[in-house]
Structure formats: C-alpha cells, structure tokens
Design a protein around this motif. Structure first.
Motif, PDB file in Angstrom:
ATOM      1  N   PHE A   1       0.838  -0.948  -0.060  1.00 16.82           N
ATOM      2  CA  PHE A   1       0.275  -0.143   0.035  1.00 16.82           C
ATOM      3  C   PHE A   1       0.809   1.100   0.192  1.00 16.82           C
ATOM      4  CE2 PHE A   1      -2.336   3.042   1.636  1.00 16.82           C
ATOM      5  CZ  PHE A   1      -3.495   3.052   1.326  1.00 16.82           C
TER       6      PHE A   1
ATOM      7  N   ILE B   1       2.757   1.552  -3.601  1.00 19.45           N
ATOM      8  CA  ILE B   1       1.968   1.440  -4.439  1.00 19.45           C
ATOM      9  C   ILE B   1       0.877   2.927  -4.616  1.00 19.45           C
ATOM     10  CG2 ILE B   1      -0.126   0.991  -6.518  1.00 19.45           C
ATOM     11  CD1 ILE B   1       0.788  -1.681  -5.964  1.00 19.45           C
ATOM     12  N   PHE B   2       0.475   2.942  -3.686  1.00 17.48           N
ATOM     13  CA  PHE B   2      -0.842   4.343  -2.779  1.00 17.48           C
ATOM     14  C   PHE B   2      -0.354   5.202  -3.057  1.00 17.48           C
ATOM     15  CE2 PHE B   2      -3.968   7.070  -0.873  1.00 17.48           C
ATOM     16  CZ  PHE B   2      -4.392   6.839  -1.493  1.00 17.48           C
TER      17      PHE B   2
ATOM     18  N   SER C   1       2.052   6.801  -5.365  1.00 13.57           N
ATOM     19  CA  SER C   1       1.307   7.412  -6.846  1.00 13.57           C
ATOM     20  C   SER C   1       1.517   8.730  -6.070  1.00 13.57           C
ATOM     21  CB  SER C   1       0.352   6.156  -7.078  1.00 13.57           C
ATOM     22  OG  SER C   1       0.701   5.522  -7.326  1.00 13.57           O
ATOM     23  N   ILE C   2       1.214   9.144  -5.020  1.00 13.46           N
ATOM     24  CA  ILE C   2       0.406  10.554  -4.055  1.00 13.46           C
ATOM     25  C   ILE C   2       1.225  11.276  -4.055  1.00 13.46           C
ATOM     26  CG2 ILE C   2      -0.676  11.230  -2.283  1.00 13.46           C
ATOM     27  CD1 ILE C   2      -3.284  10.097  -4.267  1.00 13.46           C
TER      28      ILE C   2
END
Lengths: 298, 65
Positions: free
Chosen positions: B18, B21-22, B25-26
């Motif tokens: 998490f 990737i999450f 990306s943010i």
C-alpha cells in the motif's frame, strides 16, 4: 423474556414489543433513496472531475458528504429492514447494502455479520466487534484507531467466531469484494492519483471516522451490558440531522426492526417503558422529538 | 495452496504494498503538481521509495499512526 418482578405489568416486554412492531412495518424508501442516491452522486463525481466540469476540491467536499451518508442505508439492509421478512424482497437488502458501501470501501457481508455480533454481544470486551471504538478513552483516540485501521480488527473476530459457520461463510464471501476494492483503488491511484485520494480514499476515511464516532462511540461510551443498559440516550451540540439522530440509537438496540426515520415517534410512545426499565438517560428524553430538541447547549 | 500463499503474502506485506503503490503514487503526483523537485529524473524513485519506506515502518510498528 423473563420479567423482572419490579416491572409493572403495564410496561411488560410483550406490550413494549407490540408497540415496537407497530413502528416496524413501513417500507424504508427514504433510506434506499439516500443509499443509492449518494452512490450515484459519488460515482458521477469521477467523470465530472476528470473532464474538468467540476473542481477537484468541490468534488472532495461532495464525496465527503456522500461518505457520511453511506453507512446508514447499509445498516438498515443489515437488519433486513427493506425486505421485512419477505423472501421475494431479500435481494433489495443485499443490493442496497452492497451499493451504498462502495463509497466507504467496505464489503457488506463483513459489516453485516460483525454488526449482528455487536447486537448480540454489545459491550462484551471479547465478543463485541465495536468494543474498541465504543470504549475508547476519547473521540481523538477513536479517530486515531479508525485512521490507522485498528478499529476494524476483523481478523481477531474471525478467530473469536471461528466455530460459527455462518459468520465464517460471510467472511469468505466478503474477501473477494475486499480484494476487488483494494485492487481497484491501487489501479486508480496509479492512473489518477490525486482524484483517487480526494474522491475516494480520504472521503472514505472521513466517512468512517464520522460513522464510528456517532454510531459506535457516543451511544455506547460508559454503558454496561444488558438489554436495557448497553446503549444510552445522549445529547450533543450538533443538531440531530447532522449526526443521523444517533442520540436515539438505544431504541435501535432494543428493536432493530424499527426503521430509522420511525424511531423518533417510536421513542415518544415507548418513553414510559424506557424510563421504567432504567435505560441510561431515558428520563431526559423529550416528550416530543421534533426538529432539534436533542441539542446540548451547555 | 497458491491462493493461501497469496493471502498470507497480502496479509503480511499489505502495508508495504500500500505504501509503495498508493502513497508512492500520491507523493509522486504532489511533487510533480507543485514542481517541488524540478524536472529531476529521480522523482519517481524518491516518491515510490518514500511510500515503500512509510509502509515498511508501518509494517514494523503494526499500525500506521
């Protein structure tokens, strides 16, 4: 149910149940409208924001409102309050229950079974899945628990109820949905990072904080175990329409089949029964629950 | 058996994935949107590395906050 000898016959459980039943008949169309409506609005935010018709910050605010409205329609579904025992309408419980929770990123099956256990074992430290939320030391602690994910320790309750076949089956049904949510979120965040953050992930977190504080913490904090003792009547500075009238949550624990929007009238009728039973805070219930008589001014 | 191993992996390493990737990306999107690191080619390495690191710390601590 065995009656306590000090309860007068006029406040018997049978009479209380008959009154509650009279408020448990109406079709809950408002909740269906709210559940499907917020999901439709939330979904429409994506094309509107992505094609530039709506500013991301405006989309963020609308998504937060959608997330705050998302849980209650699912909650009615969890109790079968749309089908009301009619097998031909059971699909409606599942349909509304699943669709409305997309905004909050939660699988319906898990919330349904854990909520049923919350009703069966309210305030039991080992068996109530809401215990950690309801008995936190402060609202800030509840918020922290929700944000770091420890408020929903579903794995723990899978162990606690490992011999309950229906519970385990519901969990297994929920796993693919939970994985689909996570997978979709991770794909979307790669393609549309800020939109995914502000239209889904953050609103879902804020909606979950709102739901947990008003549905789990305030109605149960400081209460004990027992049918008439595990949820209290409380008041708050916030007008009741902004906190989903959760000051009245105790009547939901007594009679979950009463529809949410019928609870005020049911409480007015049941007030003498609640006072006689010693429901926490019952003597402070207003005789008429109209617009905002539940605001705490001091 | 394979599915069980996948589930085990997800439940053990979900915070790291998490974070990578999450959060990666943010962080990458924020750095690029506000042009915080200019046109550096290392922006993706920094963003996803920071995300993975945050996730790894959360895995060790057991909680995010």
């Amino acid at each position: 149910m065995r009656e306590s000898p000090e309860i007068a016959a006029e406040f018997s459980f049978e009479k209380e149940k008959a009154i509650a039943k009279s408020f448990s008949q109406r079709f809950q169309w408002e909740m269906i409208l709210i559940g499907l409506g917020q999901a439709a609005i939330w979904l429409s935010l994506w094309p509107l924001v992505l094609n530039g018709s709506l500013d991301l910050w405006m989309g963020f605010i609308i998504a937060i409102l959608c997330a705050c409205f998302a849980y209650l329609p699912s909650h009615e579904a969890q109790h079968g309050n749309y089908s009301r025992g009619n097998p031909k309408l059971r699909w409606l419980d599942g349909f509304v229950g699943h669709i409305t929770l997309i905004t909050l990123l939660y699988p319906y099956h898990i919330l349904r079974v854990t909520h049923m256990k919350h009703h069966a074992y309210t305030n039991n430290p080992e068996k109530d899945p809401d215990y950690l939320n309801a008995h936190s030391s402060s609202v800030l602690k509840v918020i922290k628990n929700v944000l770091d994910g420890s408020s929903t320790d579903f794995g723990k309750y899978l162990e606690v109820y490992s011999t309950d076949k229906a519970f385990v089956n519901s969990f297994e049904k929920a796993i693919p949905i939970a994985l689909l949510y996570r997978f979709t979120l991770l794909v979307l965040v790669i393609i549309f990072p800020l939109e995914t953050l502000f239209l889904w992930w953050l609103p879902a977190k804020i909606g979950t904080v709102y739901t947990t504080v008003f549905f789990s913490y305030y109605p149960h904090v400081g209460t004990s175990t027992g049918r008439y003792k595990d949820t209290s009547f409380w008041s708050h500075w916030m007008p009741r329409y902004l906190n989903h009238s959760m000051q009245l949550h105790f009547v939901h624990h007594l009679h979950p089949s009463i529809g949410h929007f019928d609870e005020p009238k049911a409480i007015e009728t049941l007030k003498p029964f609640l006072v006689a039973r010693g429901v926490p805070g019952a003597d402070e219930i207003p005789d008429t629950i109209t617009h905002n008589p539940l605001i705490k001014f001091s | 058996m394979i599915i069980e191993k996948i589930f085990d992996h997800i439940s053990n390493w979900k915070k790291v994935w998490f974070g990578l990737i999450f959060l990666g990306s943010i962080i990458s999107a924020v750095l690029q949107k506000f042009n915080l690191v200019g046109d550096s080619h290392y922006i993706l390495v920094f963003a996803f590395g920071a995300g993975a690191l945050i996730g790894f710390v959360a895995k060790i601590r057991g909680v995010w906050l």
